[in-house]
Design a protein around this motif. Structure first.
Motif, mmCIF file in Angstrom:
data_model
loop_
_atom_site.group_PDB
_atom_site.id
_atom_site.type_symbol
_atom_site.label_atom_id
_atom_site.label_comp_id
_atom_site.label_asym_id
_atom_site.label_seq_id
_atom_site.Cartn_x
_atom_site.Cartn_y
_atom_site.Cartn_z
ATOM 1 N N ALA A 11 0.840 -1.207 0.000
ATOM 2 C CA ALA A 11 0.000 0.000 0.000
ATOM 3 C C ALA A 11 0.873 1.254 0.000
ATOM 4 N N GLU A 12 2.003 1.192 0.687
ATOM 5 C CA GLU A 12 2.924 2.335 0.743
ATOM 6 C C GLU A 12 3.528 2.622 -0.635
ATOM 7 N N GLN A 13 3.876 1.586 -1.365
ATOM 8 C CA GLN A 13 4.437 1.767 -2.703
ATOM 9 C C GLN A 13 3.394 2.353 -3.651
ATOM 10 N N ILE A 14 2.174 1.876 -3.566
ATOM 11 C CA ILE A 14 1.087 2.415 -4.394
ATOM 12 C C ILE A 14 0.843 3.872 -4.040
ATOM 13 N N ARG A 15 0.855 4.181 -2.750
ATOM 14 C CA ARG A 15 0.642 5.554 -2.288
ATOM 15 C C ARG A 15 1.737 6.479 -2.830
ATOM 16 N N ALA A 16 2.999 6.010 -2.839
ATOM 17 C CA ALA A 16 4.110 6.822 -3.345
ATOM 18 C C ALA A 16 3.938 7.093 -4.843
ATOM 19 N N LEU A 17 3.530 6.084 -5.603
ATOM 20 C CA LEU A 17 3.282 6.282 -7.035
ATOM 21 C C LEU A 17 2.111 7.243 -7.256
ATOM 22 N N ASP A 18 1.061 7.072 -6.476
ATOM 23 C CA ASP A 18 -0.113 7.923 -6.581
ATOM 24 C C ASP A 18 0.247 9.377 -6.254
ATOM 25 N N GLU A 19 1.028 9.563 -5.211
ATOM 26 C CA GLU A 19 1.455 10.911 -4.825
ATOM 27 C C GLU A 19 2.295 11.543 -5.929
ATOM 28 N N LEU A 20 3.209 10.782 -6.511
ATOM 29 C CA LEU A 20 4.024 11.285 -7.613
ATOM 30 C C LEU A 20 3.132 11.667 -8.791
ATOM 31 N N TYR A 21 2.188 10.804 -9.118
ATOM 32 C CA TYR A 21 1.295 11.063 -10.248
ATOM 33 C C TYR A 21 0.531 12.374 -10.071
ATOM 34 N N TYR A 22 0.004 12.609 -8.875
ATOM 35 C CA TYR A 22 -0.815 13.798 -8.650
ATOM 36 C C TYR A 22 -0.025 15.058 -8.298
ATOM 37 N N SER A 23 1.220 14.916 -7.864
ATOM 38 C CA SER A 23 1.952 16.099 -7.411
ATOM 39 C C SER A 23 2.927 16.664 -8.442
ATOM 40 N N THR A 24 3.400 15.854 -9.364
ATOM 41 C CA THR A 24 4.407 16.351 -10.296
ATOM 42 C C THR A 24 3.789 17.153 -11.431
ATOM 43 N N LYS A 25 4.522 18.142 -11.879
ATOM 44 C CA LYS A 25 4.103 18.921 -13.034
ATOM 45 C C LYS A 25 4.842 18.436 -14.284
ATOM 46 N N ASP A 26 5.834 17.569 -14.090
ATOM 47 C CA ASP A 26 6.618 17.009 -15.190
ATOM 48 C C ASP A 26 5.798 15.914 -15.878
ATOM 49 N N VAL A 27 5.442 16.140 -17.125
ATOM 50 C CA VAL A 27 4.580 15.215 -17.860
ATOM 51 C C VAL A 27 5.230 13.840 -17.992
ATOM 52 N N LEU A 29 7.355 12.367 -15.914
ATOM 53 C CA LEU A 29 7.254 11.671 -14.630
ATOM 54 C C LEU A 29 5.833 11.187 -14.373
ATOM 55 N N ARG A 30 4.870 12.005 -14.731
ATOM 56 C CA ARG A 30 3.474 11.610 -14.545
ATOM 57 C C ARG A 30 3.148 10.384 -15.394
ATOM 58 N N THR A 31 3.625 10.359 -16.620
ATOM 59 C CA THR A 31 3.384 9.207 -17.491
ATOM 60 C C THR A 31 4.050 7.957 -16.925
ATOM 61 N N ARG A 32 5.256 8.098 -16.410
ATOM 62 C CA ARG A 32 5.951 6.951 -15.816
ATOM 63 C C ARG A 32 5.205 6.429 -14.595
ATOM 64 N N ALA A 33 4.732 7.338 -13.768
ATOM 65 C CA ALA A 33 3.954 6.927 -12.595
ATOM 66 C C ALA A 33 2.667 6.238 -13.037
ATOM 67 N N GLN A 34 2.027 6.769 -14.070
ATOM 68 C CA GLN A 34 0.793 6.165 -14.582
ATOM 69 C C GLN A 34 1.062 4.750 -15.090
ATOM 70 N N MET A 35 2.174 4.563 -15.798
ATOM 71 C CA MET A 35 2.517 3.227 -16.297
ATOM 72 C C MET A 35 2.661 2.234 -15.149
ATOM 73 N N MET A 36 3.335 2.653 -14.086
ATOM 74 C CA MET A 36 3.562 1.749 -12.963
ATOM 75 C C MET A 36 2.274 1.494 -12.186
#
Length: 73
Positions: A11-27, A29-36
């Motif tokens: 759950a912690e790993q999913i939360r970290a990916l989710d946080e990265l996806y919603y917090s980054t402005k770098d497209v 990084l967001r795409t990479r987080a979405q892939m994972m």
């Protein structure tokens, strides 16, 4: 080519990916987080993810391998 899947994520790993996806402005990084997130939550394979994010299967596989080796960092 053998299907590459992420190992089960905590759950912690999913939360970290989710946080990265919603917090980054770098497209990128967001795409990479979405892939994972798709690989972890939906148990999708690289070709399936590639179709959704419009990336080549090899690109998705590269990022999956990198995430497995290094995590979110």
């Amino acid at each position: 080519m053998k299907a590459l899947r992420l190992p089960p994520q905590t759950a912690e790993q999913i939360r970290a990916l989710d946080e990265l996806y919603y917090s980054t402005k770098d497209v990128r990084l967001r795409t990479r987080a979405q892939m994972m997130l798709l690989a972890a939550e939906k148990e999708m394979t690289a070709p399936e993810i590639g179709e959704i994010v419009r990336k080549d299967e090899q690109t998705v596989r590269r990022w999956m391998k990198r995430y497995i080796a290094e995590g979110v960092e």
